[in-house]
Motif scaffolding. Structure first.
Motif, mmCIF file in Angstrom:
data_model
loop_
_atom_site.group_PDB
_atom_site.id
_atom_site.type_symbol
_atom_site.label_atom_id
_atom_site.label_comp_id
_atom_site.label_asym_id
_atom_site.label_seq_id
_atom_site.Cartn_x
_atom_site.Cartn_y
_atom_site.Cartn_z
ATOM 1 N N VAL A 1 4.678 3.678 -14.361
ATOM 2 C CA VAL A 1 6.107 3.464 -14.182
ATOM 3 C C VAL A 1 6.493 3.993 -12.811
ATOM 4 O O VAL A 1 6.149 5.105 -12.445
ATOM 5 C CB VAL A 1 6.945 4.214 -15.244
ATOM 6 C CG1 VAL A 1 8.417 4.027 -14.969
ATOM 7 C CG2 VAL A 1 6.600 3.716 -16.621
ATOM 8 N N PHE A 2 7.166 3.175 -12.096
ATOM 9 C CA PHE A 2 7.604 3.588 -10.759
ATOM 10 C C PHE A 2 9.042 3.154 -10.635
ATOM 11 O O PHE A 2 9.377 2.008 -10.859
ATOM 12 C CB PHE A 2 6.733 2.926 -9.703
ATOM 13 C CG PHE A 2 7.210 3.135 -8.292
ATOM 14 C CD1 PHE A 2 7.719 4.353 -7.885
ATOM 15 C CD2 PHE A 2 7.135 2.107 -7.382
ATOM 16 C CE1 PHE A 2 8.126 4.540 -6.581
ATOM 17 C CE2 PHE A 2 7.541 2.285 -6.072
ATOM 18 C CZ PHE A 2 8.040 3.500 -5.674
ATOM 19 N N GLY A 3 9.893 4.054 -10.315
ATOM 20 C CA GLY A 3 11.291 3.686 -10.331
ATOM 21 C C GLY A 3 12.085 4.217 -9.182
ATOM 22 O O GLY A 3 11.643 5.053 -8.404
ATOM 23 N N GLY A 4 13.253 3.706 -9.071
ATOM 24 C CA GLY A 4 14.173 4.170 -8.051
ATOM 25 C C GLY A 4 15.476 4.586 -8.700
ATOM 26 O O GLY A 4 15.743 4.283 -9.852
ATOM 27 N N PHE A 5 16.287 5.235 -7.945
ATOM 28 C CA PHE A 5 17.509 5.781 -8.489
ATOM 29 C C PHE A 5 18.566 5.762 -7.416
ATOM 30 O O PHE A 5 18.327 6.141 -6.289
ATOM 31 C CB PHE A 5 17.248 7.204 -8.963
ATOM 32 C CG PHE A 5 18.445 7.852 -9.572
ATOM 33 C CD1 PHE A 5 18.792 7.578 -10.883
ATOM 34 C CD2 PHE A 5 19.229 8.717 -8.837
ATOM 35 C CE1 PHE A 5 19.898 8.186 -11.447
ATOM 36 C CE2 PHE A 5 20.329 9.319 -9.400
ATOM 37 C CZ PHE A 5 20.668 9.053 -10.710
ATOM 38 N N TYR B 1 11.374 8.139 -8.804
ATOM 39 C CA TYR B 1 10.631 8.839 -9.824
ATOM 40 C C TYR B 1 9.536 7.931 -10.319
ATOM 41 O O TYR B 1 9.568 6.722 -10.128
ATOM 42 C CB TYR B 1 11.534 9.240 -10.989
ATOM 43 C CG TYR B 1 12.138 8.063 -11.689
ATOM 44 C CD1 TYR B 1 11.532 7.522 -12.801
ATOM 45 C CD2 TYR B 1 13.301 7.477 -11.209
ATOM 46 C CE1 TYR B 1 12.069 6.427 -13.432
ATOM 47 C CE2 TYR B 1 13.845 6.386 -11.827
ATOM 48 C CZ TYR B 1 13.236 5.859 -12.950
ATOM 49 O OH TYR B 1 13.769 4.768 -13.561
ATOM 50 N N PHE B 2 8.571 8.510 -10.908
ATOM 51 C CA PHE B 2 7.524 7.669 -11.462
ATOM 52 C C PHE B 2 6.784 8.424 -12.532
ATOM 53 O O PHE B 2 6.891 9.638 -12.670
ATOM 54 C CB PHE B 2 6.543 7.207 -10.385
ATOM 55 C CG PHE B 2 5.736 8.320 -9.795
ATOM 56 C CD1 PHE B 2 4.532 8.685 -10.353
ATOM 57 C CD2 PHE B 2 6.199 9.007 -8.688
ATOM 58 C CE1 PHE B 2 3.786 9.707 -9.808
ATOM 59 C CE2 PHE B 2 5.459 10.028 -8.139
ATOM 60 C CZ PHE B 2 4.253 10.375 -8.703
ATOM 61 N N GLY B 3 6.063 7.723 -13.264
ATOM 62 C CA GLY B 3 5.270 8.356 -14.294
ATOM 63 C C GLY B 3 3.980 7.613 -14.519
ATOM 64 O O GLY B 3 3.873 6.431 -14.261
ATOM 65 N N ILE C 1 0.837 -1.207 0.000
ATOM 66 C CA ILE C 1 0.000 0.000 0.000
ATOM 67 C C ILE C 1 0.868 1.251 0.000
ATOM 68 O O ILE C 1 0.633 2.204 -0.748
ATOM 69 C CB ILE C 1 -0.952 -0.013 1.210
ATOM 70 C CG1 ILE C 1 -1.991 -1.116 1.032
ATOM 71 C CG2 ILE C 1 -1.626 1.328 1.387
ATOM 72 C CD1 ILE C 1 -2.802 -1.407 2.303
ATOM 73 N N ILE C 2 1.901 1.234 0.840
ATOM 74 C CA ILE C 2 2.777 2.401 0.915
ATOM 75 C C ILE C 2 3.450 2.644 -0.426
ATOM 76 O O ILE C 2 3.486 3.772 -0.937
ATOM 77 C CB ILE C 2 3.836 2.216 2.024
ATOM 78 C CG1 ILE C 2 3.164 2.197 3.395
ATOM 79 C CG2 ILE C 2 4.869 3.328 1.969
ATOM 80 C CD1 ILE C 2 4.069 1.744 4.530
ATOM 81 N N CYS C 3 3.979 1.582 -1.017
ATOM 82 C CA CYS C 3 4.673 1.730 -2.304
ATOM 83 C C CYS C 3 3.735 2.256 -3.374
ATOM 84 O O CYS C 3 4.073 3.182 -4.120
ATOM 85 C CB CYS C 3 5.256 0.394 -2.752
ATOM 86 S SG CYS C 3 6.678 -0.119 -1.802
ATOM 87 N N THR D 1 1.909 6.938 -6.449
ATOM 88 C CA THR D 1 0.783 7.687 -7.004
ATOM 89 C C THR D 1 0.765 9.137 -6.551
ATOM 90 O O THR D 1 0.560 10.042 -7.347
ATOM 91 C CB THR D 1 -0.544 7.015 -6.584
ATOM 92 O OG1 THR D 1 -0.474 5.640 -6.924
ATOM 93 C CG2 THR D 1 -1.708 7.650 -7.303
ATOM 94 N N ILE D 2 1.006 9.354 -5.263
ATOM 95 C CA ILE D 2 0.828 10.712 -4.727
ATOM 96 C C ILE D 2 2.092 11.297 -4.130
ATOM 97 O O ILE D 2 2.099 12.437 -3.693
ATOM 98 C CB ILE D 2 -0.283 10.741 -3.656
ATOM 99 C CG1 ILE D 2 0.084 9.833 -2.475
ATOM 100 C CG2 ILE D 2 -1.621 10.338 -4.261
ATOM 101 C CD1 ILE D 2 -0.890 9.902 -1.322
ATOM 102 N N GLY D 3 3.165 10.507 -4.089
ATOM 103 C CA GLY D 3 4.395 11.036 -3.531
ATOM 104 C C GLY D 3 4.401 11.011 -2.012
ATOM 105 O O GLY D 3 3.695 10.215 -1.402
ATOM 106 N N SER D 4 5.160 11.902 -1.424
ATOM 107 C CA SER D 4 5.367 11.861 0.021
ATOM 108 C C SER D 4 4.261 12.579 0.773
ATOM 109 O O SER D 4 4.524 13.421 1.632
ATOM 110 C CB SER D 4 6.722 12.471 0.367
ATOM 111 O OG SER D 4 6.802 13.784 -0.118
#
Length: 295
Positions: free
Chosen positions: A221-225, A212-214, A75-77, A82-85
């Motif tokens: 798309v949900f990504g990490g960096f 980042y995500f889109g 759920i958190i992920c 979807t909405i950020g922090s």
DNA sequence: AAGTTACACAACCGCGGACCT
DNA sequence: CAGGTCCGCGGTTGTGTAACT
């Protein structure tokens, strides 16, 4: 004009709460409730803001302490993607959890858990980096039965990637800009289709980790960096790519790669059990960015 | 065993919008 | 309406402790 000052900041106590203070606060809340003015009768005990925080994050009934479940992780992920922090909104979806709890959990554990699939680099020294956004294959967005096992894929050159961005950068802010630019201005390919709509690009702050995500109408798309400052290396991964309405499906695939000057970039797609902290809670697979070694 | 580092969690700080006088 | 504080939020810092050297 206006109200009385919140508190005398020079005289109110700060720091960890004692059991006595906790019981005084609980007694006050029990007698007066939380609907009124936090400041009114508490200024001699603590700053009203501090009282409110202590109550909401620790003393309030039905607060859950301890480990987060896989469901809560998912759920958190998904909400973060979807909405950020927006921790308060995320917390509203997790009964018993506080925004502070979730924020701490994300920053200290979950983010690292998601990054777990990243492999160490060999050494390069480069001032110019390329971030690459890789086409999501239909196989990768399929359920586990179809997604595994995927064989290693050697990519002959950076140009095999669909999109890339070149530039130099050294701070988190500029990293975010690069990611924004890469994702927003260049778009990305998903299942062979070009997408340019990136709704957000986030950098979550310290530690060189960002996210980042889109979203497009059809895809997610949900990504990490990850940024290794001392080596000037950067690595990006996509944690979830697929149709937005497939996010709850229990499948995943993970990829890891390492770059060797003597070899072309390697992308390895595997079953998700070993990737991203073994997440099987969302559709996910990883790709790496490509570090250009030319200087 | 002592010192150092890394980690987890609690608490604080600063900001913006809502609200009060 | 203006000037001020309160509330809620997200980001950051502080502190205790476990792990490591």
């Amino acid at each position: 004009m206006g109200r009385a000052p919140c508190c005398d900041k020079a005289s109110v106590k700060k720091g960890p709460w004692s059991p006595e203070e906790d019981s005084k606060l609980k007694e006050y809340i029990h007698r007066n409730g939380t609907g009124g003015n936090w400041i009114a009768s508490l200024t001699k005990l603590r700053c009203g803001k501090s009282c409110r925080l202590r109550w909401l994050n620790y003393l309030r009934p039905n607060i859950k302490h301890g480990d987060f479940s896989d469901d809560e992780d998912r759920i958190i992920c998904n909400l973060f993607a979807t909405i950020g922090s927006r921790w308060s909104i995320i917390a509203a979806q997790l009964p018993g959890r506080t925004d502070n709890d979730i924020k701490n959990y994300w920053n200290t554990k979950l983010k690292k858990k998601l990054m777990h699939g990243l492999q160490p680099y060999n050494h390069h020294s480069s001032k110019q980096q390329q971030l690459l956004f890789v086409t999501a294959s239909p196989e990768a967005a399929a359920p586990p039965e179809a997604a595994r096992p995927l064989s290693l894929q050697h990519l002959s050159s950076p140009h095999d990637y669909s999109h890339h961005y070149s530039g130099s950068y050294g701070s988190n802010n500029s990293t975010m800009s690069v990611l924004s630019a890469a994702a927003g201005s260049r778009g990305f390919l998903l299942n062979g289709e070009h997408h340019t709509t990136i709704t957000s690009c986030l950098d979550s702050g310290g530690g060189g980790l960002g996210l980042y995500f889109g979203l497009t109408a059809e895809s997610f798309v949900f990504g990490g960096f990850q940024q290794l400052l001392e080596e000037d290396h950067h690595k990006a991964l996509l944690l979830a790519v697929g149709a937005a309405n497939q996010l709850d499906q229990q499948y995943s695939a993970a990829a890891s790669s390492c770059y060797d000057e003597a070899k072309p970039p390697l992308v390895s797609l595997t079953d998700g059990g070993n990737g991203a902290g073994g997440t099987s809670t969302s559709s996910s697979f990883f790709y790496d960015s490509y570090s250009n070694n030319e200087s």
